[in-house]
Design a protein around this motif. Structure first.
Motif, PDB file in Angstrom:
ATOM      1  N   PHE A  24       3.333 -17.952  82.835  1.00  0.00           N
ATOM      2  CA  PHE A  24       3.846 -19.076  82.034  1.00  0.00           C
ATOM      3  C   PHE A  24       3.969 -20.299  82.936  1.00  0.00           C
ATOM      4  N   HIS A  25       2.807 -20.888  83.250  1.00  0.00           N
ATOM      5  CA  HIS A  25       2.859 -22.009  84.196  1.00  0.00           C
ATOM      6  C   HIS A  25       1.484 -22.656  84.326  1.00  0.00           C
ATOM      7  N   VAL A  26       1.381 -23.925  83.945  1.00  0.00           N
ATOM      8  CA  VAL A  26       0.246 -24.758  84.350  1.00  0.00           C
ATOM      9  C   VAL A  26       0.842 -26.094  84.782  1.00  0.00           C
ATOM     10  N   MET A  27       1.280 -26.169  86.026  1.00  0.00           N
ATOM     11  CA  MET A  27       1.891 -27.375  86.586  1.00  0.00           C
ATOM     12  C   MET A  27       3.138 -27.801  85.827  1.00  0.00           C
ATOM     13  N   GLY A  28       3.932 -26.861  85.347  1.00  0.00           N
ATOM     14  CA  GLY A  28       5.135 -27.217  84.602  1.00  0.00           C
ATOM     15  C   GLY A  28       6.242 -26.211  84.824  1.00  0.00           C
ATOM     16  N   GLU A  29       7.430 -26.495  84.277  1.00  0.00           N
ATOM     17  CA  GLU A  29       8.597 -25.623  84.407  1.00  0.00           C
ATOM     18  C   GLU A  29       8.812 -24.855  83.105  1.00  0.00           C
ATOM     19  N   PRO A  30       8.442 -23.565  83.054  1.00  0.00           N
ATOM     20  CA  PRO A  30       8.507 -22.812  81.803  1.00  0.00           C
ATOM     21  C   PRO A  30       9.913 -22.645  81.246  1.00  0.00           C
ATOM     22  N   ALA A  31      10.936 -22.658  82.106  1.00  0.00           N
ATOM     23  CA  ALA A  31      12.303 -22.447  81.633  1.00  0.00           C
ATOM     24  C   ALA A  31      12.807 -23.606  80.778  1.00  0.00           C
ATOM     25  N   LEU A  32      12.052 -24.701  80.709  1.00  0.00           N
ATOM     26  CA  LEU A  32      12.426 -25.824  79.845  1.00  0.00           C
ATOM     27  C   LEU A  32      12.052 -25.569  78.384  1.00  0.00           C
ATOM     28  N   HIS A  33      11.190 -24.583  78.134  1.00  0.00           N
ATOM     29  CA  HIS A  33      10.753 -24.323  76.753  1.00  0.00           C
ATOM     30  C   HIS A  33      11.935 -23.817  75.934  1.00  0.00           C
ATOM     31  N   PRO A  34      12.169 -24.395  74.743  1.00  0.00           N
ATOM     32  CA  PRO A  34      13.336 -23.993  73.937  1.00  0.00           C
ATOM     33  C   PRO A  34      13.299 -22.545  73.474  1.00  0.00           C
ATOM     34  N   HIS A  35      12.095 -21.939  73.429  1.00  0.00           N
ATOM     35  CA  HIS A  35      11.974 -20.540  72.997  1.00  0.00           C
ATOM     36  C   HIS A  35      11.508 -19.639  74.134  1.00  0.00           C
ATOM     37  N   PHE A  36      11.790 -20.052  75.360  1.00  0.00           N
ATOM     38  CA  PHE A  36      11.282 -19.331  76.516  1.00  0.00           C
ATOM     39  C   PHE A  36      11.703 -17.862  76.506  1.00  0.00           C
ATOM     40  N   ALA A  49       2.079  -7.800  80.622  1.00  0.00           N
ATOM     41  CA  ALA A  49       2.732  -8.106  81.894  1.00  0.00           C
ATOM     42  C   ALA A  49       2.781  -9.615  82.097  1.00  0.00           C
ATOM     43  N   VAL A  50       3.947 -10.134  82.486  1.00  0.00           N
ATOM     44  CA  VAL A  50       4.090 -11.577  82.652  1.00  0.00           C
ATOM     45  C   VAL A  50       4.607 -11.922  84.041  1.00  0.00           C
ATOM     46  N   CYS A  51       4.233 -13.107  84.477  1.00  0.00           N
ATOM     47  CA  CYS A  51       4.728 -13.683  85.724  1.00  0.00           C
ATOM     48  C   CYS A  51       5.317 -15.051  85.396  1.00  0.00           C
ATOM     49  N   ILE A  52       6.523 -15.302  85.871  1.00  0.00           N
ATOM     50  CA  ILE A  52       7.204 -16.562  85.631  1.00  0.00           C
ATOM     51  C   ILE A  52       7.197 -17.371  86.919  1.00  0.00           C
ATOM     52  N   THR A  53       6.641 -18.568  86.886  1.00  0.00           N
ATOM     53  CA  THR A  53       6.714 -19.470  88.038  1.00  0.00           C
ATOM     54  C   THR A  53       7.731 -20.552  87.721  1.00  0.00           C
ATOM     55  N   THR A  54       8.777 -20.646  88.520  1.00  0.00           N
ATOM     56  CA  THR A  54       9.887 -21.558  88.229  1.00  0.00           C
ATOM     57  C   THR A  54      10.441 -22.152  89.509  1.00  0.00           C
ATOM     58  N   GLY A  56      13.586 -22.512  89.722  1.00  0.00           N
ATOM     59  CA  GLY A  56      14.843 -21.792  89.827  1.00  0.00           C
ATOM     60  C   GLY A  56      16.079 -22.545  89.388  1.00  0.00           C
ATOM     61  N   SER A  57      15.938 -23.839  89.093  1.00  0.00           N
ATOM     62  CA  SER A  57      17.124 -24.651  88.816  1.00  0.00           C
ATOM     63  C   SER A  57      17.811 -24.286  87.507  1.00  0.00           C
ATOM     64  N   ARG A  58      17.076 -23.639  86.587  1.00  0.00           N
ATOM     65  CA  ARG A  58      17.666 -23.278  85.295  1.00  0.00           C
ATOM     66  C   ARG A  58      17.882 -21.770  85.137  1.00  0.00           C
ATOM     67  N   ILE A  59      17.519 -21.011  86.152  1.00  0.00           N
ATOM     68  CA  ILE A  59      17.602 -19.562  86.052  1.00  0.00           C
ATOM     69  C   ILE A  59      19.041 -19.083  85.867  1.00  0.00           C
ATOM     70  N   GLU A  60      19.988 -19.811  86.457  1.00  0.00           N
ATOM     71  CA  GLU A  60      21.387 -19.407  86.368  1.00  0.00           C
ATOM     72  C   GLU A  60      22.014 -19.743  85.011  1.00  0.00           C
ATOM     73  N   GLN A  75       6.854 -10.184  87.460  1.00  0.00           N
ATOM     74  CA  GLN A  75       7.073 -10.950  88.686  1.00  0.00           C
ATOM     75  C   GLN A  75       7.678 -12.310  88.345  1.00  0.00           C
ATOM     76  N   VAL A  76       8.607 -12.740  89.159  1.00  0.00           N
ATOM     77  CA  VAL A  76       9.144 -14.096  89.085  1.00  0.00           C
ATOM     78  C   VAL A  76       8.831 -14.768  90.414  1.00  0.00           C
ATOM     79  N   ILE A  77       8.087 -15.875  90.340  1.00  0.00           N
ATOM     80  CA  ILE A  77       7.782 -16.651  91.537  1.00  0.00           C
ATOM     81  C   ILE A  77       8.729 -17.843  91.578  1.00  0.00           C
ATOM     82  N   LEU A  78       9.563 -17.893  92.596  1.00  0.00           N
ATOM     83  CA  LEU A  78      10.502 -18.993  92.748  1.00  0.00           C
ATOM     84  C   LEU A  78       9.908 -19.979  93.746  1.00  0.00           C
TER      85      LEU A  78
END
Length: 312
Positions: A24-36, A49-54, A56-60, A75-78
Motif C-alpha cells: 500500500f504505497h506509491v510515494m504516499g502515506e497509506p495510513a492517511l486513507h480514511p478506510h485504511f 499478503a500485504v506490506c505497509i510502507t509508512t 510511522g507518525s500515525r501508527i500510534e 510486513q510493515v516497513i517503517l
C-alpha cells in the motif's frame, strides 16, 4: 482510492494469485486513507499478503499498530530514512520534533519485538555514498555517506530500542552484525525474527522531470519486471515513483490486471530493459541527467547497481 475499488483489486489478486505481495504505497502515506484499516482487514480476509510502507507518525493513533498485527500484515516497513536530528530536518516535518518521532519509532519497534504474532517490522535507513557522483544535483543531501557514519546511526538506534528491555541481551549480536555494514551496499541487521534494520542507497530517480535533461539510451530498472502499481483512480503504472501516472496507458476499470501486464506497450518496456535499452520517454528522463557526463554515469550506474550491487 474508493473502498469498493480497493476491495475489487484485492478480490482479483486473491482469486488469481497474480501478485505475491501487495504494497500500500506509491510515494504516499497509506495510513492517511480514511478506510485504511478496513482495506488491510479485507486483504487478510482474502488471504492476500500485504506490506505497509509508512513513516510511522500515525501508527500510534486509533490503535492502528495492533490492528495491523491482528490483521496479519506480512510486513510493515517503517521509513525512518533520516536517522538523526540533523538529517530529520531535511524532511520539513511540521508539528513533530525528532525526539518525539524517535519515541514513536522506538515504541513501535518494541511492540513488534514483544508481541506473539507473525508480522515483521523493517526499519529503513538511507545512506548516500554516491551523492557526489551518482547524485550530482543533490550534493547537499548527506545521510550516512560513509560506512563509519552509517554504523554509528545503526548502533545508536539498536541501543535506543534494546537497552532497558527484556531483549537487551541481543545487543551484542546486533553490534557484531553492524560492524559488517557498509554504506555502499544494502545491509540487513536482524534484531530478532520480527524486527530488522535495512539500509539502502538513496538515488535521485524521478526527481527532475521539470528540468531539461540529456535523455538516457541505455540503462536498467527492475521496475515492471518486479512490480506494478495501481493509483488512486485506477490508472496502472509500472514505475514505483510514478505517483501521478506518467507511465499509465490503461485503467483498472476497463482493463484486467492480466490484460494490462500482457499488453504490448508494457512488454516492450520489459524487453528493452532486458537488453539494457531504455525505451519509454519517462524512463529516458528518469535515467538521464542534466549533462552528458552525468547522464552517462547514471545510465551505466543503473546497470551496475540494479544488476550487481543490489543483487549482491
Amino acid at each position: 482510492m474508493p473502498l469498493e475499488m480497493a476491495r475489487s483489486i484485492l478480490d482479483d489478486i486473491g482469486r488469481t494469485g497474480i501478485a505475491k505481495l501487495v504494497l500500500f504505497h506509491v510515494m504516499g502515506e497509506p495510513a492517511l486513507h480514511p478506510h485504511f484499516i478496513d482495506i488491510v482487514r479485507y486483504a487478510n480476509h482474502k488471504n492476500v499478503a500485504v506490506c505497509i510502507t509508512t513513516n510511522g507518525s500515525r501508527i500510534e493513533k486509533n490503535d492502528l499498530l495492533n490492528t495491523l498485527i491482528q490483521a496479519n500484515a506480512k510486513q510493515v516497513i517503517l521509513s525512518l530514512q533520516t536517522p538523526d536530528e540533523n538529517t530529520f530536518s531535511m524532511r520539513g516535518a511540521r508539528g513533530v520534533s525528532f525526539e518525539d518521532y524517535a519515541e514513536y519509532v522506538t515504541s513501535i519497534a518494541r511492540t513488534f519485538m514483544n508481541n506473539g504474532h507473525e508480522s515483521e517490522l523493517v526499519i529503513h535507513f538511507l545512506s548516500s555514498p554516491l551523492r557526489k557522483l551518482m547524485i550530482p544535483i543533490a550534493k547537499e543531501l548527506s545521510i550516512a555517506d560513509t560506512s563509519k557514519k552509517l554504523r554509528s546511526h545503526l548502533q545508536a538506534w539498536a541501543e535506543r530500542i534494546l537497552k532497558g528491555t527484556s531483549n537487551e541481551h541481543r545487543l551484542s549480536n546486533v553490534q557484531r552484525q553492524i560492524t559488517r555494514a557498509r554504506s555502499f551496499k544494502e545491509n540487513k541487521i536482524f534484531i530478532n525474527d520480527r524486527l530488522s534494520f535495512q539500509t539502502r542507497i538513496v538515488g535521485d530517480w524521478a526527481t527532475h522531470f521539470d528540468t531539461k535533461v540529456v535523455n538516457a539510451r541505455v540503462g536498467y530498472c527492475p521496475g515492471i519486471q518486479d512490480n506494478f502499481g495501481i493509483l488512486w483512480n485506477g490508472d496502472y503504472t509500472f514505475c514505483c515513483t510514478d505517483y501521478d501516472g506518467r507511465t499509465s496507458t490503461h485503467n483498472y476499470s476497463d482493463t484486467s490486471i492480466q490484460d494490462y501486464l500482457s499488453n504490448e506497450v508494457v512488454q516492450k518496456v520489459v524487453r528493452g530493459f532486458r537488453r539494457f535499452r531504455v525505451l519509454h520517454p519517462y524512463c529516458k528522463q528518469c535515467l538521464g541527467d542534466k549533462n552528458m557526463l552525468n547522464s552517462l554515469v547514471k545510465q551505466v550506474g543503473s546497470i551496475v547497481y540494479f544488476k550487481w550491487i543490489k543483487k549482491r
